[in-house]
Design an enzyme around this catalytic site. Structure first.
Site, mmCIF file in Angstrom:
data_model
loop_
_atom_site.group_PDB
_atom_site.id
_atom_site.type_symbol
_atom_site.label_atom_id
_atom_site.label_comp_id
_atom_site.label_asym_id
_atom_site.label_seq_id
_atom_site.Cartn_x
_atom_site.Cartn_y
_atom_site.Cartn_z
ATOM 1 N N CYS A 142 -12.121 -24.783 -43.610
ATOM 2 C CA CYS A 142 -10.942 -24.721 -43.229
ATOM 3 C C CYS A 142 -10.250 -23.433 -42.560
ATOM 4 O O CYS A 142 -9.163 -23.596 -42.348
ATOM 5 C CB CYS A 142 -10.095 -24.687 -44.657
ATOM 6 S SG CYS A 142 -10.998 -25.536 -46.237
ATOM 7 N N CYS A 193 -1.440 -30.039 -54.423
ATOM 8 C CA CYS A 193 -2.512 -30.079 -53.642
ATOM 9 C C CYS A 193 -1.998 -30.305 -52.122
ATOM 10 O O CYS A 193 -1.036 -31.275 -52.053
ATOM 11 C CB CYS A 193 -3.477 -31.129 -54.044
ATOM 12 S SG CYS A 193 -4.213 -31.085 -55.822
ATOM 13 N N SER A 194 -2.695 -29.708 -51.147
ATOM 14 C CA SER A 194 -2.139 -30.101 -49.732
ATOM 15 C C SER A 194 -2.838 -31.443 -49.467
ATOM 16 O O SER A 194 -3.785 -31.680 -49.917
ATOM 17 C CB SER A 194 -2.745 -28.935 -48.780
ATOM 18 O OG SER A 194 -4.287 -28.681 -48.845
ATOM 19 N N LYS A 207 0.862 -27.111 -47.583
ATOM 20 C CA LYS A 207 1.560 -28.158 -48.826
ATOM 21 C C LYS A 207 2.534 -29.215 -48.123
ATOM 22 O O LYS A 207 2.456 -30.386 -48.364
ATOM 23 C CB LYS A 207 2.129 -27.327 -49.878
ATOM 24 C CG LYS A 207 2.631 -28.319 -51.129
ATOM 25 C CD LYS A 207 1.603 -28.785 -51.978
ATOM 26 C CE LYS A 207 2.216 -30.046 -52.506
ATOM 27 N NZ LYS A 207 2.331 -31.223 -51.784
ATOM 28 N N HIS A 238 -2.404 -30.431 -43.798
ATOM 29 C CA HIS A 238 -3.537 -29.697 -43.695
ATOM 30 C C HIS A 238 -4.656 -30.363 -42.813
ATOM 31 O O HIS A 238 -5.517 -30.646 -43.554
ATOM 32 C CB HIS A 238 -4.193 -29.241 -45.026
ATOM 33 C CG HIS A 238 -5.138 -28.295 -45.115
ATOM 34 N ND1 HIS A 238 -5.504 -27.331 -44.097
ATOM 35 C CD2 HIS A 238 -6.167 -28.194 -45.935
ATOM 36 C CE1 HIS A 238 -6.556 -26.853 -44.479
ATOM 37 N NE2 HIS A 238 -7.092 -27.196 -45.377
#
Lengths: 348, 385, 129
Positions: free
Chosen positions: B83, B206-207, B329, B333
């Site tokens: 990431c 969670c994103s 968020k 992402h």
């Protein structure tokens, strides 16, 4: 002197009661409990199978034997629920206990006597001098068809025995084997559940072979039932072993110690072997044990064991069978039980 | 080493971009950045992308994308650090310009995640963790961060509400970002009542899974002064560090060592301290990550990040606004793109182009991008010239 | 799961084999070629201790596809008696009885199987001690 130099058992923590199963199928629980002399049975978690239980039981056997696993010359697993149809349970077990690669391995199958069968062969190889130590395991996670009488008793467990000539805990004094072709209980390839011939599984099958083997063993050894402190028979339910023991001339007191079925269920290839481990946990030097297994199809293996002075030193070195049976239990409801046992049809 | 400026930024709306293939998403943002910069050519290109192979079956992105951007034959490289792929692309582009090797470099990040099912995406994302000693046993990314959250709560008494506040704040910011995937405002109750993913984290911690790209044009400062009509944003610090890939092998489960080291290296290079920073874009892949990151970077004391968030320290208008873009968020992402998009936000803020979410007098900004459960981290510090 | 990939890790998955650095004594699991602490390349093969305590945990409710029938299940970072930390499932434990600091021991369990026809993957899990 050839005999057991290490032993161990393993029982999963989960249990389900007869009442819980009877509730779903509309059966009369009290009459099943009375008729089968059975209260509850062990249930494997989804991450447990014949192989995982064999590994744990064998670790306990090794603890009691105190030997280098590389000296084990044969690893045999007897089961009717080997996880693979082709690829032995024994190879995973042998790797897990660090016995590979100089070791013989085979999986055994003969309904509920696959465990005692492994014991029989191991003992012979040690006696013949072909191997120094042999590991024999009887383990099962058998399935009972939903709604069938067998669903009450099919349970999960494992018993492991290491045979050798040094520091023997229980000497094998005599053995006997008795078998015929009898279609009392079977499972065809690709079938999920076994089938059985109802009442035919009694007298012409279970009783004929245990009695045949038992009588043969008594005759060969020149002994009487009163010469024994303990007797253990295959336990498909609580009632049969008591009855067959009586038929052979044993009394309740002799059978009680190894009589695990009422709280454990029928652990198939683990059945009489696990009963034996419960006896070994408390047996004293000089005491004699009479063991006759039974496997449908059909046949029985018989053993006479005599406990030595060494036994007292090792009994507490690993968990005892009755302790595992009575303590640390988790009761399941039928839904969880069905999920754990893979009885629910899911989309592919 | 020459001074490097960011003279162009490009980003389009992020979300589930069913109609657009990876190459078009990339080209769109690349062209926007080139236009914003006012350049007529680029010398080389870096693309950060975590897993185009697993998501769309495509590797060899360098060649594919230079072709589709219309810049055939230039040197180009696709870089990967899970990431943190985007942040890594920023650093490598920066080094290429700073070293004098190239003058005008396009730095881009992209990920196209929605062609596979959720299961396929989970599988691809899990390659950022230890395959044999984490993933094999059944852990997921929410699971790893959930374990960090449990440990943080146990060690410092951080509460569930404090953790949830990160999501609330970032959605508040994201509601002012026209390019955000989820610009809806949410409340703490929404977070705490959303479905459990891995205790104690819920879906709103969670994103999301997103398609998107972001791009920058870098140039040496002397050339930038000639070309660019916009306020120049200089990269004054770049820090990069790795840590063990597996969470259980870290020195401390609640401390992000790679982020801490990358931050220290960036601060040292920029000759700045946390107090000098006006705003920050951090890697809030999960709410708890933002809390651990601002502690690791030294913006708050260890254990105090929860309270700081609830007290508004990291909100727009607070002492140190964190994630004015909406963060991962709310903004989304797309894994490889995130690190570049963080820089896009800082550039817009430092130029005064951030509209409703503008931080007043923003002069110095910091971005922190992270891979996996913290196994790699890139920190960049930028200052408006 | 590819057969070679599974088979290669058998000493670790089945027998919990790690390596102790001969230079500084730190234990690594799985074994490696060089010690990051003291840079020694000499190691001694050891079997890790099977007792430990839970440092942190979570309950996975949305699992990867091969674990779908097992959910919800507990996972934790367990610190073993020799200082090594491992990531494992915590089995045979009521989910509301999980706690940081609880004592566990290691058991051999099935991790997952590849549907009806693939290989069966075994390994280590922790159970309450």
């Amino acid at each position: 002197m050839v005999g057991i130099v290490g032993y161990g058992a393993y029982i999963p923590r989960n249990r389900i009661k007869v009442e819980e199963i009877a509730k779903i199928w509309g059966h009369d629980a009290p009459s099943y409990k009375k008729g089968l002399m059975l209260e509850e049975k062990s249930v494997p978690s989804p991450d447990q199978d014949t192989i995982t239980m064999s590994v744990e039981a064998s670790h306990y056997a090794l603890k009691r034997a105190g030997i280098d696993p590389k000296k084990i010359g044969a690893v045999y697993v007897g089961s009717e629920s080997h996880p693979y149809a082709v690829k032995p349970s024994g190879t995973v077990l042998a790797e897990a206990i660090n016995a590979t690669p100089d070791v013989h391995c085979a999986d055994f199958e003969f309904a509920c006597k696959a465990g005692s069968e492994a014991m029989f062969v191991c003992m012979g190889l040690v006696q013949g001098g072909m191997i120094e130590y042999g590991l024999a395991v009887g383990a099962d996670t058998s399935q009972g068809a939903p709604g069938d009488a067998l669903e009450y008793s099919t349970a999960a467990g494992a018993a492991a025995f290491i045979f050798g000539k040094d520091n023997v805990l229980a000497e094998v004094e005599h053995t006997y084997a008795f078998m015929t072709d009898t279609p009392d209980f079977w499972r065809r390839e690709y079938e999920h559940y076994p089938r059985h011939a109802a009442r035919f599984t009694g007298e012409p099958a279970y009783f004929k072979h245990i009695v045949g083997c038992g009588k043969g063993l008594l005759e060969k050894s020149g002994m009487k039932p009163t010469d024994f402190d303990f007797a253990v028979f295959h336990q498909p339910n609580g009632k049969f072993p008591m009855r067959v023991g009586k038929m052979l001339g044993f009394d309740k007191k002799q059978i009680e110690t190894g009589w695990l079925c009422p709280k454990l269920g029928n652990t198939y290839s683990g059945s009489s072997p696990m009963g034996l481990t419960a006896i070994l946990d408390v047996a004293k030097p000089g005491q004699r044990i009479f063991m006759v297994s039974y496997g449908s199809g059909a046949g029985s293996d018989g053993f006479v064991f005599k406990v030595t002075e060494q036994m007292a030193k090792v009994q507490s070195m690993a968990p005892k069978t009755r302790d595992m049976l009575d303590n640390n239990k988790r009761y399941l409801d039928y839904g969880t039980y069905a999920k754990f046992r893979g009885k629910i049809l899911k989309a592919e | 080493m020459r001074d490097v400026a960011i003279i162009g930024v490009g980003m389009t709306k992020w979300g589930e971009l069913w109609e657009k293939p990876l190459r078009d998403i990339f080209a769109e943002t690349g062209l926007l950045a080139i236009e914003d910069a006012g350049v007529d050519h680029i010398d080389s290109m870096y693309v950060g992308c975590m897993s185009s192979g697993l998501f769309v079956g495509q590797e060899h992105l360098a060649s594919l994308l230079t072709d589709y951007l219309g810049v055939k034959h230039i040197p180009a490289a696709r870089v990967e650090s899970a990431c943190a792929s985007g942040g890594l692309a920023v650093r490598l582009g920066f080094i290429e310009v700073a070293s004098g090797m190239s003058d005008i470099v396009l730095v881009s990040g992209i990920e196209k995640m929605t062609d596979v099912t959720t299961d396929g995406a989970t599988f691809a994302l899990a390659t950022a963790a230890d395959q044999e000693y984490e993933v094999y046993h059944g852990v997921t990314f929410p699971g790893l961060y959930a374990m960090m959250a449990k440990a943080h709560m146990h060690r410092y008494g951080t509460t569930r509400e404090e953790i949830a506040m990160v999501a609330v704040k970032n959605h508040q910011h994201g509601s002012m970002n026209p390019l955000a995937q989820f610009p809806q405002k949410i409340t703490i109750e929404h977070v705490l009542n959303s479905v459990l993913i891995a205790d104690p984290l819920r879906i709103l911690d969670c994103s999301p899974i997103t398609d998107g790209a972001a791009a920058l044009i870098l140039a040496p400062i002397e050339l930038a002064k000639q070309i660019s009509k916009k306020p120049l944003v200089k990269i004054i610090g770049s820090g990069h560090a790795t840590d063990t890939i597996a969470l259980h092998s870290r020195e401390s489960i609640t401390e992000l060592k790679a982020t801490q080291l990358a931050g220290e290296r960036a601060f040292k290079m920029a000759n700045k301290k946390p107090e000098d920073i006006d705003l920050v874009e951090v890697h809030d892949c999960f709410t708890i990550a933002e809390l651990c990151v601002i502690e690791a970077l030294g913006f708050v004391e260890k254990g105090k990040s929860g309270k700081a968030t609830v007290d508004g320290m990291t909100a727009l208008g607070g002492k140190i606004p964190v994630n004015t873009s909406g963060g991962l968020k709310s903004k989304g992402h797309p894994v490889g793109a995130t690190g570049v998009a963080q820089v896009v936000e800082i550039v817009k803020q430092l130029r005064g182009e951030a509209d409703k979410r503008q931080v007043k007098n923003a002069k110095v900004g910091l971005t922190q991008n992270m891979g996996g459960s913290g196994g790699s981290s890139l920190v960049h510090i930028m200052e408006v010239v | 799961m590819s057969s070679p990939r599974y088979w290669r890790e058998i000493p670790q998955r089945y027998r919990f084999e790690g390596a102790k650095c001969k230079g500084c004594g730190k234990v690594y699991f799985p074994p490696r070629l060089i010690c990051p602490e003291c840079k020694s390349k000499e190691f001694k093969n050891i079997q890790l201790k099977k007792e430990g305590k839970v440092l942190t945990y979570t309950i996975i409710r949305v699992p990867p596809s091969q674990f779908v029938d097992q959910a919800p299940y507990a996972m934790g970072v367990v610190e073993l008696a020799d200082g090594v930390r491992v990531m494992t499932q915590i089995a045979d434990c009521d989910l509301d009885k999980l706690d940081i600091g609880m004592k566990v021991r290691v058991e051999f369990r099935k991790i997952y199987d590849e549907g009806h026809a693939g290989i069966i993957c075994y390994g280590y899990k922790c159970v309450p001690a």
